[in-house]
Design a protein around this motif. Structure first.
Motif, PDB file in Angstrom:
ATOM      1  N   MET B  44       0.835  -1.201   0.000  1.00  0.00           N
ATOM      2  CA  MET B  44       0.000   0.000   0.000  1.00  0.00           C
ATOM      3  C   MET B  44       0.875   1.260   0.000  1.00  0.00           C
ATOM      4  O   MET B  44       0.630   2.210  -0.740  1.00  0.00           O
ATOM      5  N   LEU B  45       1.944   1.248   0.801  1.00  0.00           N
ATOM      6  CA  LEU B  45       2.830   2.413   0.865  1.00  0.00           C
ATOM      7  C   LEU B  45       3.511   2.646  -0.485  1.00  0.00           C
ATOM      8  O   LEU B  45       3.700   3.793  -0.903  1.00  0.00           O
ATOM      9  N   GLY B  46       3.878   1.558  -1.169  1.00  0.00           N
ATOM     10  CA  GLY B  46       4.433   1.694  -2.512  1.00  0.00           C
ATOM     11  C   GLY B  46       3.438   2.397  -3.432  1.00  0.00           C
ATOM     12  O   GLY B  46       3.798   3.301  -4.189  1.00  0.00           O
ATOM     13  N   TYR B  48       0.997   4.429  -2.534  1.00  0.00           N
ATOM     14  CA  TYR B  48       0.856   5.841  -2.147  1.00  0.00           C
ATOM     15  C   TYR B  48       2.047   6.675  -2.595  1.00  0.00           C
ATOM     16  O   TYR B  48       1.892   7.840  -2.967  1.00  0.00           O
ATOM     17  N   THR B  49       3.254   6.051  -2.570  1.00  0.00           N
ATOM     18  CA  THR B  49       4.430   6.778  -3.045  1.00  0.00           C
ATOM     19  C   THR B  49       4.218   7.207  -4.494  1.00  0.00           C
ATOM     20  O   THR B  49       4.496   8.351  -4.865  1.00  0.00           O
ATOM     21  N   VAL B  50       3.700   6.277  -5.298  1.00  0.00           N
ATOM     22  CA  VAL B  50       3.467   6.587  -6.710  1.00  0.00           C
ATOM     23  C   VAL B  50       2.421   7.689  -6.853  1.00  0.00           C
ATOM     24  O   VAL B  50       2.608   8.656  -7.598  1.00  0.00           O
ATOM     25  N   VAL B  51       1.329   7.565  -6.095  1.00  0.00           N
ATOM     26  CA  VAL B  51       0.253   8.554  -6.209  1.00  0.00           C
ATOM     27  C   VAL B  51       0.736   9.940  -5.804  1.00  0.00           C
ATOM     28  O   VAL B  51       0.554  10.928  -6.531  1.00  0.00           O
ATOM     29  N   VAL B  52       1.402  10.007  -4.644  1.00  0.00           N
ATOM     30  CA  VAL B  52       1.841  11.307  -4.143  1.00  0.00           C
ATOM     31  C   VAL B  52       2.866  11.931  -5.076  1.00  0.00           C
ATOM     32  O   VAL B  52       2.779  13.108  -5.432  1.00  0.00           O
ATOM     33  N   SER B  53       3.829  11.116  -5.548  1.00  0.00           N
ATOM     34  CA  SER B  53       4.875  11.712  -6.377  1.00  0.00           C
ATOM     35  C   SER B  53       4.380  12.077  -7.776  1.00  0.00           C
ATOM     36  O   SER B  53       4.782  13.099  -8.319  1.00  0.00           O
ATOM     37  N   THR B  54       3.474  11.273  -8.346  1.00  0.00           N
ATOM     38  CA  THR B  54       2.955  11.681  -9.664  1.00  0.00           C
ATOM     39  C   THR B  54       2.083  12.931  -9.541  1.00  0.00           C
ATOM     40  O   THR B  54       2.106  13.787 -10.411  1.00  0.00           O
ATOM     41  N   ASN B  55       1.351  13.038  -8.427  1.00  0.00           N
ATOM     42  CA  ASN B  55       0.569  14.266  -8.219  1.00  0.00           C
ATOM     43  C   ASN B  55       1.491  15.482  -8.075  1.00  0.00           C
ATOM     44  O   ASN B  55       1.109  16.598  -8.397  1.00  0.00           O
ATOM     45  N   GLY B 118      -8.042  10.622  -3.815  1.00  0.00           N
ATOM     46  CA  GLY B 118      -8.365  11.018  -5.177  1.00  0.00           C
ATOM     47  C   GLY B 118      -7.227  10.671  -6.110  1.00  0.00           C
ATOM     48  O   GLY B 118      -6.498  11.540  -6.583  1.00  0.00           O
ATOM     49  N   THR B 119      -7.047   9.386  -6.349  1.00  0.00           N
ATOM     50  CA  THR B 119      -5.928   8.980  -7.192  1.00  0.00           C
ATOM     51  C   THR B 119      -6.360   8.923  -8.635  1.00  0.00           C
ATOM     52  O   THR B 119      -7.377   8.347  -8.963  1.00  0.00           O
ATOM     53  N   VAL B 211      -5.455   2.995  -5.124  1.00  0.00           N
ATOM     54  CA  VAL B 211      -4.841   2.922  -3.810  1.00  0.00           C
ATOM     55  C   VAL B 211      -5.823   3.386  -2.748  1.00  0.00           C
ATOM     56  O   VAL B 211      -6.487   4.397  -2.899  1.00  0.00           O
ATOM     57  N   LEU B 212      -5.919   2.605  -1.700  1.00  0.00           N
ATOM     58  CA  LEU B 212      -6.735   2.937  -0.536  1.00  0.00           C
ATOM     59  C   LEU B 212      -5.906   2.536   0.676  1.00  0.00           C
ATOM     60  O   LEU B 212      -5.085   1.638   0.576  1.00  0.00           O
TER      61      LEU B 212
END
Lengths: 414, 289
Positions: B44-46, B48-55, B118-119, B211-212
């Motif tokens: 899950m953390l992996g 979120y890393t993708v979601v946060v960094s692409t955002n 909101g991914t 991701v949730l």
């Protein structure tokens, strides 16, 4: 002085009895409003926003002077997406808190867990979630939309637009099983055909085999009643396989967990759904409601959908009934709700149908475009025609059953 | 013919998916004997890393292939230093500790990012056509990268000094220590690598599943079943377990629906462990890694 077990028991039980009215008095300063929702676990994608809306409703009731001169206190229980906690908290709210009313339950499974408990305690229960219909309970007011109000609107619209063959996919528990039967029924009524019906456990995240099967069956549309965070994967994988442009989707659940914000614009464009509310509903109550939600929650405010708005409206409707009745007494509030009392909420006017204890409400049909539902058609004052087929609380005012428990055929609906 | 190809690709994807979510656990549980119930949360953390960094504007490939394993690997090292290193050899205690860690991580992520995020990371590759069927190009990419990842882990374990030291330490830590190996460091690095592989897997799956905070729960059981069915040889075991269980799951999902796919997977695992209590590699491929 001798001190026997017998005299000790007699004395202490007298003490315990005399203590009860004191607790009762302490509580009567405010009216307890209990809410049981999933604020953690897989169903929190629905529950947290519903809880926010409930909190705003209680704020608004108290800001307007409370009820009968008393403040309303919100007791919020987090059932953690676990049915066992629902039963436990329902008992606690009814017997421990002596709540005037309990609102909540998200899945049909959770509703069925607490409905009998609350009926036994005669603690008025509001289920503010769109669901499959069929509850017939003197104690349970179901304010959410039901298939005859929403699915019956989406199916003809989608079939006119796309064709006759539908492929139905649904979550594998009572809601999904029963709603799939409704979709099948409405599709047949329109002269169409359900080429396949398929169910998915709530934790499935890989929909590849199903997407292959859909490609093989070549339906004109896919009808989805998928539920929960894991099932959002379906829409992503469907779009990634390039299917969104090939075979469009209509849904009975997409949007109430704000799924349209979880997938990208191109993944969701063209999807159809009907509920009793979208954020784009135009009326002064909705504008005021959204402004107050913004003021209370700021950036953290979720996109509003039927579940959240109805959680607010359900609480307000109950408050209006208490005001009309001048009491929180079960019989008086129930009579007030059934008297044709109209509450004008963000979604429009809501009244309770005295035959079924379900809401007569507006319904809007929306098409997804760039992560927003555009309203393409509106229907005013829709009755709960599905539950009316089986339920008559006017004739049998003490009923407490769920008629669709074993499916529509078992309830005598073909 | 097109149908056979489309189903074949789909089966390969189900198998690769299972191998991908299990590989990090195979290292941490299969090799180090740490029952890591927070494995799903590493995935899950992996994600979120993708979601946060692409955002934040990072290229999605960089986010998935570099940032996700890096971030989760570092988290893994921190977890090992603070929590796990006190518990080696105490399997039941690691179970409780990592369960607590899993709840903590879900709670932390929920309080930071909210219950649903909101991914909008879409799979970065388009659809591919197989005759009248279409499949996601990204699924094909995931199959290839899973094979590549298995190969890389094999190379590392088989041919590098680190791999040799890690295998030696896991087999007999006292002997390794008496030969001058800093076993504490090896444990830390191995745990970090296991976490990094999980992070990479979570990052790669993010565009497919979303991701949730609670998405880990959907992976954890399958990952454990695959690793345990695979047995003691972590690579051959994970690969064999994934092929058998994933294959059955895929076939039954296609023939009878997802519910039966899940049932087939579980029954196969039960029967397998009854017949081969030490897993597939307890009987076959015993000399493999």
């Amino acid at each position: 002085m001798t001190f026997s077990r017998r005299s000790f028991l007699a004395g202490s039980s007298a003490l315990a009895l005399s203590a009860v009215p004191v607790i009762g008095r302490a509580q009567s300063d405010s009216i307890i409003f209990a809410s049981i929702l999933d604020l953690s676990g897989g169903l929190d994608i629905y529950g947290t926003a519903m809880a926010d809306a409930t909190a705003l409703a209680i704020d608004d009731i108290n800001a307007a002077g409370g009820l009968m001169g008393k403040q309303v206190t919100l007791k919020m229980y987090d059932a953690q997406s676990n049915i066992q906690f629902y039963t436990q908290y329902a008992t606690q709210a009814a017997a421990g808190d002596r709540a005037a009313t309990v609102h909540g339950g998200i899945t049909s499974a959770s509703r069925e867990a607490i409905r009998p408990t609350l009926a036994r305690f005669k603690t008025m229960y509001f289920y503010n979630t769109q669901y499959e219909g069929g509850v017939c309970d003197f104690n349970n007011f179901c304010t959410g939309s039901t298939p005859a109000q929403t699915v019956a609107k989406v199916v003809p619209y989608a079939m006119n637009k796309w064709g006759k063959k539908a492929y139905i996919i649904a979550a594998d528990y009572n809601y999904g099983q029963i709603i799939a039967q409704w979709v099948e029924r409405f599709v047949k009524e329109q002269g169409g055909e359900a080429v396949a019906v398929e169910f998915f456990p709530l934790d499935v995240t890989n929909f590849g085999p199903t997407i292959n099967k859909i490609q093989q069956a070549k339906p004109d549309m896919v009808f989805s009643a998928l539920v929960g965070g894991a099932h959002v994967s379906f829409y992503r994988q469907y779009a990634a396989a390039g299917m969104m442009k090939e075979i469009p989707i209509a849904s009975t659940t997409f949007g109430i967990g704000n799924e349209h914000k979880l997938i990208s614009a191109e993944e969701g464009n063209g999807l159809l759904a009907a509920y009793s509310y979208f954020e784009g509903v135009q009326n002064p109550e909705n504008a005021a409601f959204l402004a107050r939600m913004d003021a209370k929650f700021g950036d953290k405010r979720a996109t509003m959908n039927e579940l959240t708005v109805r959680s607010y409206e359900g609480a307000m409707l109950w408050a209006e009934a208490v005001k009309l009745a001048g009491s929180t007494d079960h019989a008086a509030v129930s009579a007030a709700l059934k008297s044709g009392l109209v509450y004008n909420g963000p979604s429009g006017p809501i009244t309770i149908d005295p035959q079924t204890n379900h809401a007569i409400q507006n319904v809007v049909l929306g098409e997804l475009k760039d992560q927003e539902f555009n309203i393409v058609e509106s229907f005013a004052a829709q009755p709960p025609a599905d539950t009316q087929l089986v339920c008559d609380l006017k004739a049998n005012p003490t009923l407490s059953t769920f008629y669709f428990e074993n499916g529509l055929a078992a309830a005598g609906i073909k | 013919m097109d149908l056979v190809a489309a189903i074949g690709l789909q089966l390969a994807y189900v198998i690769a998916n299972l191998a991908l979510i299990s590989l990090g656990l195979a290292i941490i549980f299969g090799m180090m004997r740490v029952i890591n119930l927070a494995h799903g949360e590493f995935l899950m953390l992996g994600g979120y890393t993708v979601v946060v960094s692409t955002n934040a504007g990072v290229n999605i490939w960089v986010a998935m292939l570099i940032l996700a394993p890096l971030v989760v690997g570092i988290i893994g090292v921190i977890v090992e230093r603070l929590l796990i290193r006190w518990l080696y050899g105490r399997m039941v205690d690691t179970l409780l500790a990592t369960w607590g860690l899993s709840l903590l991580l879900v709670g932390l992520v929920t309080s930071i990012f909210g219950a649903s995020t909101g991914t909008t990371v879409a799979p970065p590759l388009g659809a591919i056509k197989i005759g009248t069927y279409s499949a996601s190009g990204y699924e094909l990419f995931l199959i290839l990268i899973t094979v590549l990842l298995l190969f890389l882990v094999w190379l590392t374990l088989r041919f590098t000094k680190l791999g040799l030291l890690a295998r030696g330490t896991m087999q007999n830590a006292e002997m390794a220590a008496s030969l001058g190996v800093s076993t504490s460091r090896i444990y830390m690095i191995t745990f970090g690598l296991g976490a990094a592989v999980s992070g990479l897997a979570g990052g790669l799956l993010a565009p497919m599943t979303g991701v949730l905070p609670t998405i880990g729960a959907t992976y954890i059981a399958k990952a454990f079943i695959t690793v345990i069915s695979g047995g003691s040889a972590i690579l051959a075991g994970t690969a064999a377990g994934s092929v058998l269980l994933g294959g059955l799951n895929g076939i039954f999902s296609f023939v009878a629906g997802s519910t039966f796919g899940e049932i087939a997977l579980l029954i196969a695992a039960i029967v397998l462990l009854r017949l081969m209590p030490r897993g597939i590699t307890g009987r076959f491929f015993r000399k493999s890694l």
